[in-house]
Design a protein around this motif. Structure first.
Motif, PDB file in Angstrom:
ATOM      1  N   MET A  54       0.816  -1.202   0.000  1.00  0.00           N
ATOM      2  CA  MET A  54       0.000   0.000   0.000  1.00  0.00           C
ATOM      3  C   MET A  54       0.859   1.266   0.000  1.00  0.00           C
ATOM      4  SD  MET A  54      -3.005   1.072   2.627  1.00  0.00           S
ATOM      5  CE  MET A  54      -4.303   2.064   1.970  1.00  0.00           C
ATOM      6  N   LEU A  55       2.015   1.227   0.669  1.00  0.00           N
ATOM      7  CA  LEU A  55       2.877   2.395   0.786  1.00  0.00           C
ATOM      8  C   LEU A  55       3.261   2.948  -0.571  1.00  0.00           C
ATOM      9  CD1 LEU A  55       4.582   4.300   2.532  1.00  0.00           C
ATOM     10  CD2 LEU A  55       6.409   2.635   2.420  1.00  0.00           C
ATOM     11  N   ALA A  56       3.691   2.110  -1.494  1.00  0.00           N
ATOM     12  CA  ALA A  56       4.181   2.581  -2.788  1.00  0.00           C
ATOM     13  C   ALA A  56       3.089   3.256  -3.608  1.00  0.00           C
ATOM     14  CB  ALA A  56       4.773   1.419  -3.568  1.00  0.00           C
ATOM     15  N   ASN A  57       1.854   2.844  -3.425  1.00  0.00           N
ATOM     16  CA  ASN A  57       0.766   3.408  -4.226  1.00  0.00           C
ATOM     17  C   ASN A  57       0.184   4.700  -3.661  1.00  0.00           C
ATOM     18  OD1 ASN A  57       0.961   1.187  -5.912  1.00  0.00           O
ATOM     19  ND2 ASN A  57      -0.534   0.024  -4.756  1.00  0.00           N
ATOM     20  N   VAL A  58       0.291   4.892  -2.358  1.00  0.00           N
ATOM     21  CA  VAL A  58      -0.399   5.997  -1.702  1.00  0.00           C
ATOM     22  C   VAL A  58       0.575   7.020  -1.128  1.00  0.00           C
ATOM     23  CG1 VAL A  58      -1.935   6.559   0.217  1.00  0.00           C
ATOM     24  CG2 VAL A  58      -2.388   4.556  -1.175  1.00  0.00           C
ATOM     25  N   VAL A  59       1.571   6.545  -0.417  1.00  0.00           N
ATOM     26  CA  VAL A  59       2.583   7.394   0.206  1.00  0.00           C
ATOM     27  C   VAL A  59       3.933   6.966  -0.361  1.00  0.00           C
ATOM     28  CG1 VAL A  59       3.705   7.963   2.396  1.00  0.00           C
ATOM     29  CG2 VAL A  59       1.226   7.722   2.301  1.00  0.00           C
ATOM     30  N   VAL A  60       4.617   7.890  -1.031  1.00  0.00           N
ATOM     31  CA  VAL A  60       5.883   7.532  -1.677  1.00  0.00           C
ATOM     32  C   VAL A  60       7.080   7.726  -0.763  1.00  0.00           C
ATOM     33  CG1 VAL A  60       5.012   7.922  -4.001  1.00  0.00           C
ATOM     34  CG2 VAL A  60       6.135   9.806  -2.780  1.00  0.00           C
ATOM     35  N   ASP A  61       6.881   8.424   0.355  1.00  0.00           N
ATOM     36  CA  ASP A  61       7.970   8.625   1.306  1.00  0.00           C
ATOM     37  C   ASP A  61       7.368   8.958   2.665  1.00  0.00           C
ATOM     38  OD1 ASP A  61      10.650   8.923   2.205  1.00  0.00           O
ATOM     39  OD2 ASP A  61      10.539  11.091   1.934  1.00  0.00           O
ATOM     40  N   GLN A  62       8.038   8.506   3.710  1.00  0.00           N
ATOM     41  CA  GLN A  62       7.682   8.939   5.058  1.00  0.00           C
ATOM     42  C   GLN A  62       8.972   9.038   5.841  1.00  0.00           C
ATOM     43  OE1 GLN A  62       4.971   5.656   6.177  1.00  0.00           O
ATOM     44  NE2 GLN A  62       6.169   5.454   8.036  1.00  0.00           N
ATOM     45  N   ARG A  63       9.089  10.144   6.589  1.00  0.00           N
ATOM     46  CA  ARG A  63      10.312  10.387   7.339  1.00  0.00           C
ATOM     47  C   ARG A  63      10.002  11.262   8.552  1.00  0.00           C
ATOM     48  NH1 ARG A  63       9.296  13.449   3.313  1.00  0.00           N
ATOM     49  NH2 ARG A  63       9.809  15.634   3.196  1.00  0.00           N
ATOM     50  N   LYS A  64      10.840  11.155   9.561  1.00  0.00           N
ATOM     51  CA  LYS A  64      10.698  11.976  10.755  1.00  0.00           C
ATOM     52  C   LYS A  64      11.559  13.228  10.567  1.00  0.00           C
ATOM     53  CE  LYS A  64      10.808   9.830  14.717  1.00  0.00           C
ATOM     54  NZ  LYS A  64      11.280   9.168  15.947  1.00  0.00           N
TER      55      LYS A  64
END
Length: 164
Positions: free
Chosen positions: A1-11
């Motif tokens: 799901m991450l690749a399709n909806v959110v392409v990056d997440q970081r603190k």
């Protein structure tokens, strides 16, 4: 799901920011059911050219704020559209000054596509992420920058306040 909806997440850590915006109150349940006021608020903001009425803007980046959370069922919160400003400027009656607190945030970068769709999809992902991680529920925001010039081909960063 991450690749399709959110392409990056970081603190990230951000310094305090001041945003002037036009607020409304709503609930998570109303927005999820499609009976909320956020879409109409976006329409009003553009139709009444509210961006032109905000003084002392720092940049052209637009903010969509989520704050003043009340831990009720449904969750009540304030939603506001606005811009970063130099603090202490003149406010119109319908506007409010908000402080985005300095601190740690998790930033979720949406996929590229129609802004309404990619933002809603990313928030669905963030709510799932929240089941495993601790949100602070202080102030969260979406940042609309030069990647959002075309509303049908946009990419948005969503900043979620987290517990340190």
């Amino acid at each position: 799901m991450l690749a399709n909806v959110v392409v990056d997440q970081r603190k990230v850590y951000i310094d305090e920011l001041t945003v002037v915006g036009v607020p409304i109150r709503t609930t998570d349940r109303a927005e999820e059911k499609g009976t909320g006021t956020i879409p109409a608020h976006w329409d009003m903001f553009y139709k009444q050219q509210m961006a032109n009425k905000i003084a002392n803007k720092v940049t052209g980046k637009m903010f969509a704020l989520y704050t003043d959370y009340e831990a009720s069922n449904p969750i009540e919160f304030t939603f506001a559209l606005g811009y970063e400003v130099t603090p202490g400027g003149e406010l119109r009656e319908e506007m409010r000054e908000f402080t985005i607190p300095a601190g740690e945030y998790m930033v979720f970068t949406t996929a590229i596509g129609p802004a309404k769709k990619v933002v809603l999809d990313a928030w669905s992902y963030i709510w799932e992420w929240s089941n495993r991680n601790e949100r602070a529920f202080v102030l969260d925001f979406e940042l609309y920058d030069e990647r959002c010039i075309d509303p049908n081909f946009s990419q948005v960063d969503i900043y979620v306040s987290i517990k340190s």
